[in-house]
Design an enzyme around this catalytic site. Structure first.
Site, PDB file in Angstrom:
ATOM      1  N   HIS A 116       0.859  -1.200  -0.119  1.00  0.00           N
ATOM      2  CA  HIS A 116       0.056  -0.190  -0.109  1.00  0.00           C
ATOM      3  C   HIS A 116       0.943   1.131  -0.081  1.00  0.00           C
ATOM      4  O   HIS A 116       1.891   1.283   0.695  1.00  0.00           O
ATOM      5  CB  HIS A 116      -1.038  -0.005   1.184  1.00  0.00           C
ATOM      6  N   GLU A 190      -4.114   1.733  -7.144  1.00  0.00           N
ATOM      7  CA  GLU A 190      -4.362   2.763  -6.125  1.00  0.00           C
ATOM      8  C   GLU A 190      -3.735   3.885  -6.396  1.00  0.00           C
ATOM      9  O   GLU A 190      -2.591   4.176  -5.951  1.00  0.00           O
ATOM     10  CB  GLU A 190      -4.207   2.248  -4.756  1.00  0.00           C
ATOM     11  N   GLY A 258     -11.500   5.182   3.627  1.00  0.00           N
ATOM     12  CA  GLY A 258     -12.415   6.146   4.611  1.00  0.00           C
ATOM     13  C   GLY A 258     -13.929   5.620   4.650  1.00  0.00           C
ATOM     14  O   GLY A 258     -14.332   5.735   5.971  1.00  0.00           O
TER      15      GLY A 258
HETATM   16  P1  PGA Z   1      -9.426   5.921   0.702  1.00  0.00           P
HETATM   17  O1  PGA Z   1      -8.425   4.884   0.971  1.00  0.00           O
HETATM   18  O2  PGA Z   1     -10.965   5.352   0.048  1.00  0.00           O
HETATM   19  O3  PGA Z   1      -9.859   6.766   1.995  1.00  0.00           O
HETATM   20  O4  PGA Z   1      -9.305   7.136  -0.462  1.00  0.00           O
HETATM   21  C1  PGA Z   1      -8.259   4.038   0.044  1.00  0.00           C
HETATM   22  C2  PGA Z   1      -7.053   3.102   0.411  1.00  0.00           C
HETATM   23  O5  PGA Z   1      -6.044   3.620   0.616  1.00  0.00           O
HETATM   24  O6  PGA Z   1      -6.958   1.784   0.445  1.00  0.00           O
END
Ligand code: PGA
Length: 290
Positions: A116, A190, A258
């Site tokens: 990540h 991502e 989030g």
């Molecule tokens: P987010 O995070 O939905 O808060 O943007 C996604 C993640 O980092 O897995």
């Protein structure tokens, strides 16, 4: 023009891979809050007659909550997977603070999140470390979710740079995971520019990126692997944008940060996903019959 391409693909889409919706809680929720959330999520989905056979749901709690989640899931037969937000690239030994895949396996963990961007940014994870974590997960029978995308963990690179970088990451993973069951990994696109920002990236960029990843798998591994490997999108997903992303031809699921912290919002995302796929889902066995 670009917008139309993504929409046309969406119309043609049939779900040949079972969608996977993952809630990444990051460093939130102690073990009591985790129990409360899991119960509410499950009861709510049951009340709304959510069909757990259509969508794989997975929660990634902090390490300290995994045992509690395991006990609840086992005792109440809750058909929701759970996983770890990270895993060590070593099996055991003098690695203070690290968590071994063998301990996670004993806690019934199904998935591990690997690479990540927050791990890369705050813990300087390199491609070599990430490959080690993927191998360790696969060796222990845990399905790794490999995060790919942005060039650096803290920059907003262009989509072309992101594609080059993501394909390098996927390519390395496929090369080094030969013999480790690489066809069992999940890949998550991502883009750092969308994580925690409240807005997703352009759906056409998601479309181009996910198609490029699948082509890379087909070219470097096999058509079968390309057909089987699930590719997720993550970055500011919520109940308002989930459907439009999940409709994209090569998107097989969502990695939700989030918005997964609220069980009602995560339920909404699950229900929207189920509604979307229920008419167009082709059971996995059909893949092999093609
Ligand atoms: P987010 O995070 O939905 O808060 O943007 C996604 C993640 O980092 O897995």
């Amino acid at each position: 023009m670009k917008d139309n391409t993504a929409k046309e693909n969406a119309v043609k889409k049939a779900y040949i891979r079972k969608p996977l919706i993952v809630g990444n809680w990051k460093m939130n929720k102690d073990h009591l809050e985790s129990l409360n959330y899991m119960q509410k999520l499950f009861w709510n989905l049951q009340d709304k007659r959510f069909d757990f056979s259509k969508i794989d749901l997975c929660i990634l709690p902090p390490f300290t909550s995994i045992r509690s989640v395991q006990l609840l899931v086992d005792s109440d037969n809750i058909p929701i997977f759970y996983g770890a937000q990270d895993v060590s690239d070593s099996l055991d030994g003098p690695y203070t603070g690290d968590i071994s895949a063998q301990f996670l396996k004993k806690l019934g963990v199904t998935f591990s999140l690997v690479g990540h961007s927050e791990r890369r940014r705050y813990h300087d994870e390199t491609v070599k470390t990430i490959i080690g974590k993927l191998k360790m997960s696969l060796q222990l029978g845990i399905t790794p979710i490999l995060c790919v995308g942005s060039v650096n963990a803290d920059d907003d690179s262009s989509i072309d740079q992101q594609i080059d970088y993501a394909l390098m990451q996927v390519s390395k993973a496929l090369t080094f995971l030969q013999g480790f069951g690489f066809e069992n990994i999940v890949i998550a696109y991502e883009p750092v520019s969308a994580i925690g920002r409240g807005t997703t990236v352009d759906p056409n960029d998601i479309d181009i990126m996910t198609a490029s990843i699948r082509n890379c798998i087909e070219y470097q591994a096999s058509k079968k692997a390309a057909q089987n490997i699930r590719i997720l999108y993550g970055g500011s997903v919520d109940s308002k944008n989930a459907a439009s992303i999940l409709e994209l031809e090569n998107v097989d699921g969502l990695l939700v940060g989030g918005a997964s912290l609220d069980w009602e919002e995560f339920s909404r995302i699950a229900l929207i996903s189920e509604k979307l796929v229920s008419e167009k889902f082709i059971p996995e066995k059909l893949i092999s019959e093609k």
